[in-house]
Motif scaffolding. Structure first.
Motif, short mmCIF file in Angstrom:
data_model
loop_
_atom_site.label_atom_id
_atom_site.label_comp_id
_atom_site.label_asym_id
_atom_site.label_seq_id
_atom_site.Cartn_x
_atom_site.Cartn_y
_atom_site.Cartn_z
N SER A 48 17.25 -14.74 -15.38
CA SER A 48 17.39 -13.25 -16.44
C SER A 48 18.04 -13.67 -17.64
O SER A 48 17.57 -12.95 -18.72
CB SER A 48 18.44 -12.29 -15.52
OG SER A 48 18.06 -12.10 -14.25
N VAL B 291 13.41 -9.24 -12.64
CA VAL B 291 13.07 -7.97 -13.42
C VAL B 291 13.90 -6.96 -13.60
O VAL B 291 14.39 -6.69 -14.65
CB VAL B 291 11.69 -7.43 -12.84
CG1 VAL B 291 11.14 -6.46 -13.59
CG2 VAL B 291 10.50 -8.62 -13.21
N ARG B 292 14.48 -6.72 -12.38
CA ARG B 292 15.69 -5.49 -12.51
C ARG B 292 16.97 -5.86 -13.33
O ARG B 292 17.38 -5.06 -14.09
CB ARG B 292 16.04 -5.41 -10.74
CG ARG B 292 16.98 -4.25 -10.72
CD ARG B 292 17.88 -4.22 -9.58
NE ARG B 292 18.64 -2.80 -9.26
CZ ARG B 292 19.27 -2.67 -8.21
NH1 ARG B 292 19.25 -3.41 -7.28
NH2 ARG B 292 19.84 -1.50 -8.22
N MET C 255 15.95 -5.75 -16.84
CA MET C 255 16.00 -4.29 -16.99
C MET C 255 17.24 -3.70 -17.51
O MET C 255 17.68 -3.06 -18.42
CB MET C 255 14.99 -3.40 -16.23
CG MET C 255 13.57 -3.65 -15.95
SD MET C 255 13.03 -2.84 -14.70
CE MET C 255 13.55 -1.16 -14.84
N LEU C 256 18.36 -4.01 -16.52
CA LEU C 256 19.67 -3.51 -16.84
C LEU C 256 20.21 -4.26 -17.82
O LEU C 256 21.14 -3.50 -18.64
CB LEU C 256 20.39 -3.97 -15.47
CG LEU C 256 19.96 -2.98 -14.11
CD1 LEU C 256 20.81 -3.68 -12.93
CD2 LEU C 256 20.22 -1.62 -14.07
N ALA D 150 18.85 -5.06 -20.63
CA ALA D 150 18.25 -4.74 -21.99
C ALA D 150 18.85 -3.17 -22.15
O ALA D 150 19.18 -2.85 -23.21
CB ALA D 150 16.79 -4.66 -21.90
N MET D 151 18.72 -2.51 -21.12
CA MET D 151 19.31 -1.02 -21.10
C MET D 151 21.02 -1.33 -21.69
O MET D 151 21.27 -0.27 -22.41
CB MET D 151 19.38 -0.40 -19.71
CG MET D 151 17.89 -0.13 -19.39
SD MET D 151 17.90 0.28 -17.54
CE MET D 151 18.88 1.62 -17.34
N THR E 214 16.35 1.84 -11.29
CA THR E 214 15.77 0.47 -11.16
C THR E 214 15.50 -0.21 -10.02
O THR E 214 14.74 -1.02 -9.78
CB THR E 214 16.61 -0.32 -12.17
OG1 THR E 214 17.91 -0.58 -11.53
CG2 THR E 214 16.90 0.28 -13.57
N MET F 22 12.13 -1.71 -8.96
CA MET F 22 11.98 -3.36 -8.47
C MET F 22 11.39 -3.44 -7.11
O MET F 22 10.62 -3.96 -6.93
CB MET F 22 13.61 -3.66 -8.37
CG MET F 22 13.57 -5.00 -7.60
SD MET F 22 13.53 -5.41 -5.67
CE MET F 22 15.16 -4.17 -5.44
#
Length: 287
Positions: free
Chosen positions: A145, A221-222, A225-226, A228-229, A246, A250
């Motif tokens: 990640s 991927v999850r 996403m977290l 970036a958020m 999310t 996922m």
């Protein structure tokens, strides 16, 4: 059902409710792993789909049911006293199977064997098992990640399973490592194979083995996403329903990847079968 069976069912639900509520309060169920929200309704649908409506089943032996309930309640009470939720939930599961046996005997349980097996995936694994199984997976997910976020231009760093995004600190917990996702994906893969019908053991083995890399990839991927958020909106975004969302995203991605693996395997299997057919036809023509 007769009134007595409805009364027994109501008592069993009241008895099981505290354990089910404690399960729902677990962070790996309500807050992070949205796949549990999918498995339980899917099990209910499978039971409704497979439940026989065209024949009457002989009810199970009342003596067996009574003895089973006494043993289940005793083990459940012991597990509740020592605080082992996993055993509590297994006893709730056993009581549900026993109720089906009471309604339709062994024949009904045999008819519903797959929904009953599928439901086991909704029982969260014990914390000690998850902790030992996810140590290396957490490091793998965190490292991958950070690499993805870094390539995307985010200021990130990592220490073990702790990810630093800007001034925020994120910890890759067990739920984000993929163990629960692996269990759920195996269940979904088996459900897909069961509903598809005529599935070979090789195809089932491919689906089960593919669950590990697919779950890890989906969890990466999850976490991305977290991360970036968090970078855009702050760490408090993790306390909103988006965190649970999310998990659902996922899981959908993981199921899609698993079906993609199955499609690729089916394509190669068809090509191999076609090549074998061509060789047999050529051999017959030459003879």
């Amino acid at each position: 059902m007769p009134a007595a069976q409805w009364l027994i069912l109501a008592c069993c639900l009241a008895w099981a409710a505290p354990s089910l509520l404690r399960m729902a309060a677990q962070p790996g169920v309500a807050g992070q792993d949205g796949q549990y929200i999918v498995i339980i309704p899917a099990t209910a649908w499978l039971i409704w789909r497979e439940f026989p409506r065209d024949r009457a089943f002989v009810a199970g032996n009342p003596t067996v049911v009574l003895a089973g309930l006494v043993a289940i309640v005793a083990v459940h009470l012991l597990a509740w006293l020592v605080g082992v939720l996993f055993v509590e939930l297994l006893m709730v599961y056993a009581a549900a199977v026993l109720m089906l046996y009471r309604h339709g005997g062994v024949a009904l349980c045999r008819r519903l064997w797959f929904p009953l097996l599928f439901l086991l995936a909704a029982v969260p694994l014990p914390g000690s098992v998850i902790a030992s199984a996810t140590r290396s997976l957490k490091l793998l997910v965190a490292e991958a990640s950070v690499a993805v976020l870094g390539d995307a231009g985010y200021e990130v760093a990592r220490t073990g399973s702790i990810i630093f995004v800007d001034q925020y600190e994120l910890v890759v917990e067990a739920a984000c490592s993929g163990v629960n996702s692996i269990v759920s994906l195996i269940a979904v893969g088996l459900m897909y194979a069961y509903l598809r019908g005529r599935t070979t053991p090789a195809r089932i083995a491919v689906l089960v083995l593919a669950s590990l890399p697919v779950a890890v990839a989906a969890n990466i991927v999850r976490v991305v996403m977290l991360g970036a958020m968090t970078s855009h909106w702050g760490v408090y975004i993790l306390e909103t329903p988006l965190h649970t969302a999310t998990g659902l995203v996922m899981f959908v991605i993981a199921v899609f990847l698993l079906l993609l693996v199955d499609a690729v395997f089916g394509m190669f299997h068809a090509i191999a079968a076609g090549a074998g057919l061509v060789r047999r036809e050529n051999a017959g023509a030459s003879s």
